[in-house]
Design a protein around this motif. Structure first.
Motif, PDB file in Angstrom:
ATOM      1  N   MET A   6     -37.042  27.271 -20.653  1.00 40.78           N
ATOM      2  CA  MET A   6     -37.957  28.376 -20.933  1.00 40.78           C
ATOM      3  C   MET A   6     -39.093  28.423 -19.907  1.00 40.78           C
ATOM      4  O   MET A   6     -39.511  29.502 -19.465  1.00 40.78           O
ATOM      5  CB  MET A   6     -38.525  28.231 -22.350  1.00 40.78           C
ATOM      6  CG  MET A   6     -37.498  28.473 -23.451  1.00 40.78           C
ATOM      7  SD  MET A   6     -38.173  28.139 -25.089  1.00 40.78           S
ATOM      8  CE  MET A   6     -39.419  29.417 -25.200  1.00 40.78           C
ATOM      9  N   LEU A   7     -39.592  27.240 -19.531  1.00 46.65           N
ATOM     10  CA  LEU A   7     -40.657  27.203 -18.533  1.00 46.65           C
ATOM     11  C   LEU A   7     -40.173  27.731 -17.182  1.00 46.65           C
ATOM     12  O   LEU A   7     -40.889  28.460 -16.493  1.00 46.65           O
ATOM     13  CB  LEU A   7     -41.167  25.766 -18.366  1.00 46.65           C
ATOM     14  CG  LEU A   7     -42.119  25.260 -19.448  1.00 46.65           C
ATOM     15  CD1 LEU A   7     -42.376  23.767 -19.247  1.00 46.65           C
ATOM     16  CD2 LEU A   7     -43.421  26.028 -19.428  1.00 46.65           C
ATOM     17  N   ILE A   8     -38.949  27.352 -16.799  1.00 45.52           N
ATOM     18  CA  ILE A   8     -38.396  27.830 -15.528  1.00 45.52           C
ATOM     19  C   ILE A   8     -38.207  29.343 -15.560  1.00 45.52           C
ATOM     20  O   ILE A   8     -38.542  30.056 -14.607  1.00 45.52           O
ATOM     21  CB  ILE A   8     -37.061  27.108 -15.237  1.00 45.52           C
ATOM     22  CG1 ILE A   8     -37.300  25.611 -15.006  1.00 45.52           C
ATOM     23  CG2 ILE A   8     -36.373  27.714 -14.018  1.00 45.52           C
ATOM     24  CD1 ILE A   8     -36.030  24.788 -14.905  1.00 45.52           C
ATOM     25  N   VAL A   9     -37.680  29.848 -16.681  1.00 44.09           N
ATOM     26  CA  VAL A   9     -37.496  31.299 -16.826  1.00 44.09           C
ATOM     27  C   VAL A   9     -38.841  32.010 -16.757  1.00 44.09           C
ATOM     28  O   VAL A   9     -38.987  33.056 -16.125  1.00 44.09           O
ATOM     29  CB  VAL A   9     -36.777  31.609 -18.156  1.00 44.09           C
ATOM     30  CG1 VAL A   9     -36.771  33.106 -18.420  1.00 44.09           C
ATOM     31  CG2 VAL A   9     -35.350  31.080 -18.114  1.00 44.09           C
ATOM     32  N   TRP A  10     -39.856  31.388 -17.421  1.00 46.15           N
ATOM     33  CA  TRP A  10     -41.183  32.009 -17.414  1.00 46.15           C
ATOM     34  C   TRP A  10     -41.745  32.122 -16.008  1.00 46.15           C
ATOM     35  O   TRP A  10     -42.335  33.146 -15.628  1.00 46.15           O
ATOM     36  CB  TRP A  10     -42.131  31.199 -18.286  1.00 46.15           C
ATOM     37  CG  TRP A  10     -43.550  31.670 -18.152  1.00 46.15           C
ATOM     38  CD1 TRP A  10     -44.140  32.745 -18.726  1.00 46.15           C
ATOM     39  CD2 TRP A  10     -44.541  31.078 -17.318  1.00 46.15           C
ATOM     40  NE1 TRP A  10     -45.433  32.863 -18.319  1.00 46.15           N
ATOM     41  CE2 TRP A  10     -45.709  31.852 -17.447  1.00 46.15           C
ATOM     42  CE3 TRP A  10     -44.544  29.965 -16.470  1.00 46.15           C
ATOM     43  CZ2 TRP A  10     -46.877  31.546 -16.782  1.00 46.15           C
ATOM     44  CZ3 TRP A  10     -45.716  29.657 -15.805  1.00 46.15           C
ATOM     45  CH2 TRP A  10     -46.867  30.444 -15.955  1.00 46.15           C
ATOM     46  N   THR A  11     -41.591  31.070 -15.180  1.00 49.40           N
ATOM     47  CA  THR A  11     -42.129  31.124 -13.817  1.00 49.40           C
ATOM     48  C   THR A  11     -41.474  32.241 -13.013  1.00 49.40           C
ATOM     49  O   THR A  11     -42.135  32.914 -12.217  1.00 49.40           O
ATOM     50  CB  THR A  11     -41.931  29.775 -13.095  1.00 49.40           C
ATOM     51  OG1 THR A  11     -40.535  29.458 -13.060  1.00 49.40           O
ATOM     52  CG2 THR A  11     -42.679  28.662 -13.776  1.00 49.40           C
TER      53      THR A  11
END
Length: 541
Positions: A283-288
């Motif tokens: 989720m963090l990677i997608v958010w970035t």
């Protein structure tokens, strides 16, 4: 006659060239390593793995393993055993080529390369038989004796805030003998080394207590970049395992071993802990990626686009810096345990399995708290976090936060004092306010020494509610006060017991308070204490 002489000379020259070529070819085929002799370092008193006998000869399980590998791959070994701290430094400075019986740590990973594991053990708590210590929780405020440079210091003693009461000595057998003679309260040592020392010295007044506190995997260490030697060692370890030679050596030396745990059960527990962590990281990677696209779409000019991209890069770097630093240790622990479990699946120690599962759950829960902060902050940046302010009784929120954080305070014997009247109300989003108070009180505990005090007070006016969190800790320097709420500072400070932090908590507090159109101030004096003041207004209506 002269022609015959010339022909004879040519023949002799051809023979000489051929002999030289053969010699050169033989030299290139002598083995996979350029060096004929590998200098091997290790602890001189780490029986049964590495030690020097009465004649000064290198002995132990690891010595026999490296001898077998050297024989199979055609190189010689020369042993230079010293105290462990000196042995580590010898590998750093190139005085030895490899180090035996080495445990992985983050610090060592920056200067060494490690082989695959070839042996496993467990750290245990060793105490005198009349000791009141029965488990990990009883070690608080007790005198611990440890090996200088040992991995247990960075992987257990410092994270558990026990380093202040720890004495370091030159060898583990010496630590165990000192404990037997009445010095200190406990020794943290691998089970096999502790039991070997107790047996050899005929010690009658010591025993291991509780469950093992930490599984460990032994590896060889080489200097960073020595891929040639590392490859040979890994191949040799695999071969010794596959042929059963490693197991035979271990059985011949009668190494003390604890009963192992059920593989399938613990793997199941690990899976439960890893799945949510992996999902959150994705989720963090997608958010970035979404943030990068959002910034690009809303850029109205070249300068604005440049500024936005720079801010986004700093944000991304900060996120991945926190992930890499704060999540690396628990992931290494879980992955190392997985390696251990894959090697031995013969045991059915259910109680130990439950204990280890609880340890894994705690580690995963702490990591999840960090990720929750990261996700909350990420949502704030993209405007995806809900904001639902309402009239709340401040006493209820404060009591709930104090209950949650009281465990951390008790470890350092810190008193959390709060006597907020039930009449005091505040206009705020419940979740954001809880997060603000939790982060500020956590920081106060982190930078307050043992036996300190943290106070939470509040006042209410017709237009706002004011909350103060005060500690009598180490204080904050004027220079650091200027960067407290800045993402670009890129620095974090360890607490009074070397507690780690990500530096994200105060930034999150500031953004949540800004969302409420409130204010946060800090007043601090070094070595006296710090007060954070929050002012949240009531709506004009």
């Amino acid at each position: 006659m002269r022609n015959q002489y010339h022909i004879l000379c040519l023949v002799c020259l051809a023979i000489a060239i051929l002999m030289k070529s053969n010699t050169t070819l033989a030299a290139t085929q002598k083995g996979p390593l350029e060096k004929e002799t590998i200098i091997v370092g290790g602890d001189y008193d780490y029986k049964p793995y590495t030690y020097l006998d009465n004649n000064g000869e290198a002995r132990g399980l690891d010595v026999e393993i490296i001898k077998q590998i050297a024989k199979a791959y055609g190189f010689k070994v020369e042993f230079r055993f010293t105290e462990w701290e000196e042995a580590l430094n010898n590998l750093k400075t190139g005085k030895v080529d490899l180090l035996l019986a080495t445990l992985y740590t983050d610090v060592r990973d920056s200067v060494f390369d490690f082989t695959i594991p070839y042996n496993e053990d467990h750290y245990d708590i060793i105490v005198r038989k009349n000791s009141p210590i029965e488990e990990i929780g009883d070690l608080a405020n007790k005198q611990i004796i440890s090996l200088k440079g040992d991995a247990s210091i960075s992987r257990f003693i410092e994270p558990m805030a026990l380093y202040k009461n720890t004495t370091e000595v030159g060898s583990l057998p010496k630590a165990i003998r000192l404990l037997s003679e009445g010095n200190g309260d406990a020794v943290l040592a691998p089970y096999s080394i502790a039991m070997q020392t107790i047996d050899d010295a005929n010690i009658k007044n010591l025993k291991p207590v509780g469950y093992s506190i930490m599984p460990i995997l032994y590896r060889f260490a080489v200097k960073n970049g020595d891929t040639e030697l590392l490859s040979v060692l890994n191949d040799g370890i695999d071969e010794l395992k596959a042929t059963g030679i490693k197991e035979k050596l271990q059985n011949d030396l009668k190494i003390y071993q604890r009963k192992q745990i059920s593989v399938m059960k613990v793997l199941r527990y690990i899976g439960i802990g890893l799945i949510p962590i992996i999902i959150l990281i994705i989720m963090l990677i997608v958010w970035t990626r979404m943030l990068r696209k959002r910034v690009a779409e809303k850029t109205k000019s070249l300068q604005e686009k440049t500024d936005s991209l720079e801010a986004m890069i700093k944000t991304k770097d900060k996120l991945f810096s926190i992930i890499a630093h704060d999540l690396k240790a628990p992931f290494n622990s879980i992955l190392g345990l997985s390696d251990l479990l894959q090697e031995d699946d013969d045991s059915n120690d259910i109680e130990h399995s439950k204990y280890l599962a609880k340890h894994i759950h705690t580690s995963a829960k702490n990591t999840l708290n960090l990720l929750e902060n990261l996700l909350s902050w990420a949502k704030m940046q993209t405007g995806q976090m809900s904001f639902n302010p309402e009239i709340l009784h401040l006493q209820d929120i404060t009591n709930n936060v104090a209950d949650i954080i009281n465990v951390s305070a008790k470890i350092k014997n810190i008193s959390i004092e709060h006597s907020i009247s039930n009449d005091i109300q505040i206009f705020a989003d419940r979740n954001m306010l809880s997060s603000i108070l939790y982060n500020l009180v956590s920081n106060a505990i982190k930078f307050t020494p043992q036996n300190g005090t943290v106070n939470i007070n509040a006042e209410q006016t017709n237009t706002s509610t004011q909350i103060k969190i005060t500690d009598n800790g180490v204080g904050i320097s004027p220079i650091n006060q200027q960067n407290l709420f800045s993402l670009s500072s890129g620095t974090t400070t360890r607490g009074t017991e070397k507690e780690k932090g990500s530096g994200l908590g105060l930034i999150l507090c500031k953004e949540f308070i800004d969302q409420h159109k409130g204010q946060i101030h800090v007043e601090s004096e070094e070595n006296i204490g710090t007060t954070f003041t929050i002012v949240l207004p009531f709506p004009k209506s």
